[in-house]
Design a protein around this motif. Structure first.
Motif, short mmCIF file in Angstrom:
data_model
loop_
_atom_site.label_atom_id
_atom_site.label_comp_id
_atom_site.label_asym_id
_atom_site.label_seq_id
_atom_site.Cartn_x
_atom_site.Cartn_y
_atom_site.Cartn_z
N ARG A 144 0.84 -1.18 0.00
CA ARG A 144 0.00 0.00 0.00
C ARG A 144 0.88 1.24 0.00
N ARG A 145 0.29 2.37 -0.29
CA ARG A 145 1.01 3.63 -0.24
C ARG A 145 1.35 3.96 1.20
N VAL A 146 2.61 4.18 1.51
CA VAL A 146 3.03 4.48 2.87
C VAL A 146 3.81 5.78 2.90
N ASN A 147 3.82 6.39 4.07
CA ASN A 147 4.53 7.65 4.27
C ASN A 147 6.00 7.34 4.58
N PRO A 177 6.90 10.23 9.52
CA PRO A 177 6.81 9.12 8.56
C PRO A 177 6.64 7.77 9.23
N GLU A 178 6.07 6.84 8.47
CA GLU A 178 5.99 5.45 8.93
C GLU A 178 7.34 4.77 8.81
N TRP A 179 8.12 5.20 7.83
CA TRP A 179 9.45 4.63 7.60
C TRP A 179 10.44 5.73 7.26
N VAL A 221 13.59 -2.89 11.12
CA VAL A 221 14.64 -2.43 10.21
C VAL A 221 14.78 -3.46 9.09
N VAL A 222 14.86 -2.98 7.85
CA VAL A 222 15.17 -3.84 6.71
C VAL A 222 16.35 -3.20 5.99
N ALA A 258 12.23 -3.40 0.09
CA ALA A 258 12.38 -3.29 1.54
C ALA A 258 11.02 -3.21 2.23
N ILE A 259 10.12 -2.43 1.68
CA ILE A 259 8.79 -2.30 2.27
C ILE A 259 8.02 -3.61 2.16
N HIS A 260 8.25 -4.36 1.09
CA HIS A 260 7.61 -5.68 0.95
C HIS A 260 8.05 -6.61 2.08
#
Length: 289
Positions: free
Chosen positions: A12-15, A96-98, A128-129, A116-118
């Protein structure tokens, strides 16, 4: 532990706020910024922290990357301190979320952020990724993994190219500002792991092409920061890890007659014991390398 499979996850779209630290490399910075702007999953904001307040970097940002925010520092405060500066502004202004943490000489591949978000979306406790990392065995820092898994759970990750979650920042804050350079990522991500977050490392082939360099004076910061982290953790295992690593490096310095590196390692150890941190030694190191 290896994580060999990932459940299918719709991104999904993330901040996400990308934070890039730069120092006197406007051309290299521009390559990295273009790579960030071409991501398959774009960052919501981009913040560039200039560790030199360089007029050429300001000109580049104004002419070529006007949508990115420019944060100049009055002096070279080091990578960790610059990241902390950018992350603090990002937290205050964007929440931000990330946080996507980058150096100016590591242009990411097009799918880097989406990948990374996946991984983070497929592991609920992923705080952390990173692109690179490894294990810490009885205080010894061991880079890489031997099992060939596509995704590995790690004891530490490097922060260059890593995404760090809001939960991690809420739990432990920002990177240390007194290390100047070297091992700031090991200290930060192990602190996150100690607070209950999980760290993951993605496949090697997904990492960016690093265009870095090495200098003799880095031996000082490597020795000083590793020992200081061990002392601050009050960990005999970490002190043993520092000792075994430093003895091996000093023996190599003796064999190869790298007198500057040997001297810098010993001075670094002395300063760690007396908690002499920051960048006060930097001019001396440059003059004596």
């Amino acid at each position: 532990m290896p994580v060999r499979t990932l459940a299918p996850t719709r991104i999904r779209r993330v901040n996400i706020c990308a934070i890039v630290v730069t120092y006197r490399r406007p051309e290299t910075l521009s390559v990295t910024l273009r790579a960030i702007e071409r991501q398959s999953l774009p960052a919501s904001q981009i913040i560039v922290v200039d560790n030199d307040d360089d007029p050429e970097v300001l000109s580049l940002m104004t002419k070529c990357h006007p949508e990115a925010r420019y944060l100049p520092s009055s002096k070279n405060a080091g990578y960790g301190a610059a990241l902390a500066m950018g992350m603090r502004v990002a937290q205050t202004d964007h929440d931000p979320e990330w946080y996507w943490l980058l150096d100016d000489d590591t242009p990411p591949t097009t799918e880097a952020l989406e990948g990374a978000i996946h991984v983070s979306a497929s592991n609920d406790q992923a705080w952390v990724v990173g692109n690179r990392g490894g294990r810490i065995v009885f205080g010894r820092i061991q880079h890489g993994f031997q099992d060939g898994a596509k995704i590995n759970q790690a004891d530490f990750t490097l922060v260059d190219g890593a995404v760090v979650s809001k939960e991690a920042v809420d739990a432990v804050g920002f990177p240390r500002t007194d290390l100047f350079m070297m091992l700031e990522d090991v200290e930060y991500t192990t602190r996150i792991a100690d607070s209950g977050g999980q760290l993951f490392v993605r496949p090697v082939e997904s990492t960016a092409l690093h265009m870095g360099y090495s200098s003799p004076w880095r031996s000082y910061y490597q020795s000083r920061n590793h020992l200081r982290i061990a002392i601050d953790r009050r960990s005999l295992a970490w002190i043993f890890g520092w000792g075994s690593r430093t003895v091996g490096l000093c023996l190599a310095d003796l064999k190869l007659k790298r007198w500057a590196q040997l001297r810098f390692r010993l001075v670094g150890a002395w300063d760690a014991v007396w908690n002499r941190m920051g960048s006060d030694r930097h001019a001396w190191l440059i003059a004596h390398q």
